[in-house]
Scaffold this motif. Structure first.
Motif, PDB file in Angstrom:
ATOM      1  N   ARG A   1      17.723 -18.836 -21.685  1.00  0.00           N
ATOM      2  CA  ARG A   1      17.438 -18.306 -20.350  1.00  0.00           C
ATOM      3  C   ARG A   1      17.877 -19.305 -19.270  1.00  0.00           C
ATOM      4  NH1 ARG A   1      11.624 -16.947 -20.173  1.00  0.00           N
ATOM      5  NH2 ARG A   1      12.169 -15.375 -21.708  1.00  0.00           N
TER       6      ARG A   1
ATOM      7  N   ARG B   1      17.290 -11.573 -29.854  1.00  0.00           N
ATOM      8  CA  ARG B   1      17.078 -12.987 -30.118  1.00  0.00           C
ATOM      9  C   ARG B   1      17.066 -13.819 -28.834  1.00  0.00           C
ATOM     10  NH1 ARG B   1      20.334 -16.851 -34.338  1.00  0.00           N
ATOM     11  NH2 ARG B   1      22.103 -16.574 -32.951  1.00  0.00           N
ATOM     12  N   CYS B   2      18.083 -13.655 -27.951  1.00  0.00           N
ATOM     13  CA  CYS B   2      18.155 -14.575 -26.809  1.00  0.00           C
ATOM     14  C   CYS B   2      17.837 -13.895 -25.478  1.00  0.00           C
ATOM     15  CB  CYS B   2      19.510 -15.251 -26.743  1.00  0.00           C
ATOM     16  SG  CYS B   2      20.832 -14.220 -26.095  1.00  0.00           S
TER      17      CYS B   2
ATOM     18  N   ARG C   1      14.927 -19.825 -26.995  1.00  0.00           N
ATOM     19  CA  ARG C   1      14.988 -18.700 -26.057  1.00  0.00           C
ATOM     20  C   ARG C   1      14.928 -19.183 -24.621  1.00  0.00           C
ATOM     21  NH1 ARG C   1      14.269 -13.001 -27.118  1.00  0.00           N
ATOM     22  NH2 ARG C   1      13.525 -12.210 -25.143  1.00  0.00           N
TER      23      ARG C   1
END
Lengths: 209, 203
Positions: free
Chosen positions: A137, B31-32, A133
């Motif tokens: 980002r 999820r992201c 994650r």
């Protein structure tokens, strides 16, 4: 929590217009029925192209910082400034806020982009599960800040046109500016070529096409 | 071959079912964390008005000088195109081309093409000629349009010269500030809405 990806479900989203199409194995080179763009499961040749742009950018980053981006010529002095030198001048003249902006845009952003893309490329190659994650980002951050390193190029272009008082004071652009412009364009192309879906891919079959 | 009830995260490939959003709501990928789509933000008509305004401000920003500089009684004005021309003349052609594309040509083309598409869809109620190619061009140009970066660059340039001679901002610089704001809104516009608008029109 399990997620179903488009590749699992036999769907093929169009990168250009967002239309979700069915992935029909019988079609060899599928095209989006709405916008006619070719459909790929992952960006075409993503990793190789990204590396190529990135390496070129990293090499050009050296002359971009070592060579002067600007010559200032007045009756009193004759000065050549590199990027870092220009920031020092701004700082000494008391505009620490602008010095900070230029420092972030011209020094931090290009380094961040080169280092971060290297990390992204290597970790997704290893199909690492580490901080997925966070890496996703990081990629979105790269896309957002990319164009800001163009700042110094625009400053030089404006100074060249403004400070043009024959022999009294003149500013010329130096070779460092050309190299730096190329670094900005190349890092932008490198991050555009990278496919962030590779961060999440587990099976090697998806990334082949 | 279509499956329009689905939406796929562009950043991690997870498939979702599209749900209706209220104004100012944003759907994020679980999820992201990337943005999937937004609730109804702006009427297409508002968008058209903004695009037309951008065109007017773009002209003002280019006609009037951005900064003026005074040195021993000699005054130099610099317009956007003047700066690009000067960079070209001093032998750094690549920088001139880069600036011409990212601050002049791409933003102008974006404004004109968006205006043409919106005008033809909303006023003439007709499918615009060359729609598909224009949509591809708009998508590809978007990351290379850098008016906001140029604005900050102009401010830095003013401060740098301030130590050497007298400088002041001219109308073009203020117009450029307004244009930056307008283009930020225009660039946040979801181009997929135009595909939908075209499909709503009768054949």
């Amino acid at each position: 929590m399990t997620f179903r990806t488009a590749s699992d479900m036999g769907l093929l989203p169009c990168e250009a217009c967002g239309l979700v199409c069915r992935d029909e194995a019988s079609v060899s080179a599928p095209c989006c029925p709405r916008c006619e763009a070719p459909l790929h499961r992952r960006k075409h040749d993503s990793v190789r192209r990204s590396w190529a742009f990135l390496i070129a950018a990293a090499l050009l980053y050296i002359p971009a910082n070592a060579l002067p981006i600007m010559h200032t010529q007045t009756l009193l002095y004759n000065q050549q400034n590199t990027i870092l030198g220009g920031i020092r001048v701004l700082w000494q003249e008391g505009s620490w806020d602008l010095a900070l902006i230029v420092f972030i845009a011209s020094i931090c952003v290009p380094i961040l982009k080169i280092v971060a893309l290297t990390v992204l490329l290597i970790s997704s190659r290893r199909q690492s599960r580490w901080a997925r994650r966070g890496r996703a980002r990081l990629y979105r951050l790269l896309e957002f800040v990319g164009q800001w390193s163009m700042l110094d190029i625009f400053v030089v272009a404006l100074l060249v046109s403004l400070v043009d008082f024959h022999t009294v004071a003149e500013v010329h652009a130096g070779p460092g500016a050309v190299a730096f412009g190329a670094v900005v364009v190349l890092t932008m192309l490198a991050s555009m070529s990278f496919d962030p879906r590779l961060i999440w891919d587990e099976s090697p079959t998806v990334s082949t096409s | 071959m279509q499956a329009s009830k689905f939406i796929v995260c562009e950043h991690c490939d997870v498939v979702y079912q599209r749900a209706d959003l209220a104004r100012k709501q944003t759907a994020l990928c679980v999820r992201c964390g990337a943005e999937l789509y937004r609730g109804p933000t702006m009427q297409l008509q508002t968008m058209l008005a903004l695009v037309v305004t951008s065109l007017v401000v773009f002209v003002i920003a280019n006609v009037y000088p951005l900064v003026a500089m005074d040195m021993h009684g000699v005054e130099n004005h610099s317009t956007l195109l003047g700066a690009i021309g000067a960079a070209w003349n001093t032998g750094v052609g690549s920088i001139a081309v880069l600036a011409a594309l990212t601050v002049f040509l791409f933003p102008l083309t974006q404004i004109l093409l968006l205006g043409y598409l919106l005008g033809s869809l909303l006023i003439l109620h007709r499918k615009p000629f060359g729609f598909i190619d224009i949509m591809h061009a708009l998508r590809l140009m978007r990351p290379w349009s850098m008016v906001e970066v140029f604005l900050i660059g102009a401010l830095v340039a003013v401060v740098k010269i301030a130590g050497m001679a007298e400088v002041h901002a001219e109308p073009g610089l203020y117009a450029l500030g307004v244009l930056t704001f307008l283009l930020t809104v225009v660039n946040a516009f979801d181009l997929r809405l135009l595909w939908d608008a075209r499909e709503r029109l009768p054949e």
